[in-house]
Scaffold this active site. Structure first.
Site, short mmCIF file in Angstrom:
data_model
loop_
_atom_site.label_atom_id
_atom_site.label_comp_id
_atom_site.label_asym_id
_atom_site.label_seq_id
_atom_site.Cartn_x
_atom_site.Cartn_y
_atom_site.Cartn_z
N SER A 18 2.18 -26.19 14.79
CA SER A 18 1.83 -27.61 14.92
C SER A 18 3.06 -28.48 15.15
CB SER A 18 1.12 -28.08 13.65
OG SER A 18 0.02 -27.24 13.36
N1 SAH Z 1 0.04 -23.29 10.30
C1 SAH Z 1 0.56 -22.63 11.49
C2 SAH Z 1 -0.07 -23.12 12.75
C3 SAH Z 1 -1.27 -22.36 12.96
S1 SAH Z 1 -2.15 -22.47 14.47
C4 SAH Z 1 2.07 -22.72 11.57
O1 SAH Z 1 2.70 -23.35 10.70
O2 SAH Z 1 2.63 -22.11 12.48
C5 SAH Z 1 -3.70 -21.97 13.82
C6 SAH Z 1 -3.81 -20.54 13.40
O3 SAH Z 1 -5.10 -20.36 12.85
C7 SAH Z 1 -3.68 -19.53 14.53
O4 SAH Z 1 -2.64 -18.67 14.26
C8 SAH Z 1 -5.05 -18.83 14.54
O5 SAH Z 1 -4.97 -17.47 14.84
C9 SAH Z 1 -5.50 -19.05 13.10
N2 SAH Z 1 -6.96 -18.93 12.89
C10 SAH Z 1 -7.98 -19.28 13.71
N3 SAH Z 1 -9.16 -19.00 13.13
C11 SAH Z 1 -8.89 -18.47 11.91
C12 SAH Z 1 -9.70 -17.96 10.85
N4 SAH Z 1 -11.02 -17.94 10.91
N5 SAH Z 1 -9.07 -17.49 9.75
C13 SAH Z 1 -7.72 -17.48 9.65
N6 SAH Z 1 -6.91 -17.93 10.63
C14 SAH Z 1 -7.48 -18.42 11.74
#
Ligand code: SAH
Length: 235
Positions: free
Chosen positions: A83
């Site tokens: 993000s």
């Molecule tokens: N917090 C992260 C940004 C994450 S982007 C950081 O600091 O880098 C969102 C993430 O959510 C992605 O990696 C995606 O694979 C994950 N995601 C999507 N659906 C999900 C689910 N049902 N359970 C767990 N993770 C999920």
């Protein structure tokens, strides 16, 4: 002997080069905090301090390292993103962490947000659905010495019942509704920040559990990658 001197000099050049690069990152980080985060109204001193501490450039792909402190999300592979720094700060500030909380994160991604939380709370539990990202984040967090973060690969829709309840929950992927298991696993008096994708743009929402009741408040419009997995489709 000549060989020894050559390698000695080479090591020195590389070390000086790395130090110079780290100094560049430190400067870029400071500019980021001032122009993107403080300038947009983030005031929590603990949050600002932690963002000044955690090396965001160690969480991005090598090809994007030079852009680690720019005002945007960045690709982390598998079609996912880390993000934008301001959004990380805003979501973190919304949780009002004091230091003794148990926090659940859904969407580990690079592990950057988890590291920020780990500096501000007691324990962090983070779930990522993509195995490759889970492994990479675990490795990065271990390398940086975090001991209060538990990472698991799975569907975050279901939360992590084994460690519930949580004083704070942060969801960094966007479902089209609030997963009931996350509401159930939020402690009384707890705070959850979650992007909800039933509108465009999505709504970054703060949810508080007060005397068993759910109180919702929209923080701002936002754009997150969607929540995936089987559970979200069933509900
Ligand atoms: N917090 C992260 C940004 C994450 S982007 C950081 O600091 O880098 C969102 C993430 O959510 C992605 O990696 C995606 O694979 C994950 N995601 C999507 N659906 C999900 C689910 N049902 N359970 C767990 N993770 C999920």
């Amino acid at each position: 002997m000549k060989k020894k001197i050559f390698f000695g000099l080479l090591l020195m050049v590389v070390t000086v080069g790395c130090q110079a690069q780290e100094e560049e990152f430190t400067k870029a980080k400071e500019t980021m905090v001032r122009t993107q985060i403080e300038a947009r109204g983030i005031k929590d001193k603990r949050v600002l301090k932690v963002i000044r501490t955690v090396p965001r450039h160690k969480f991005v792909l090598p090809a994007y390292q030079r852009m680690a402190y720019s005002d945007r999300p960045l690709p982390i592979g598998y079609g996912q993103t880390i993000s934008q720094p301001y959004i990380v700060a805003l979501m973190t500030e919304s949780l009002k962490l004091k230091g003794d909380e148990k926090v659940l994160e859904i969407g580990t991604g690079s592990g950057y947000q988890a590291a920020i939380l780990a500096e501000l709370a007691k324990e962090v539990y983070t779930i990522e659905i993509i195995p490759g990202l889970t492994k990479r984040a675990e490795k990065t967090l271990k390398k940086l010495g975090y001991k209060n973060i538990k990472v698991k690969c799975g569907d975050g829709y279901l939360g992590w019942p084994k460690y519930a309840s949580f004083d704070a929950i942060i969801v960094t992927c966007a479902p089209d509704h609030i997963p009931q298991p996350l509401i159930d696993q939020l402690a009384e008096g707890g705070r959850m920040v979650i992007p909800i994708a039933d509108t465009y743009p999505q709504r970054l929402t703060l949810i508080q559990k007060k005397k068993g009741k759910i109180v919702q408040e929209i923080i701002t419009g936002c754009m997150f990658v969607p929540m995936t997995g089987e559970e979200i489709k069933k509900h």
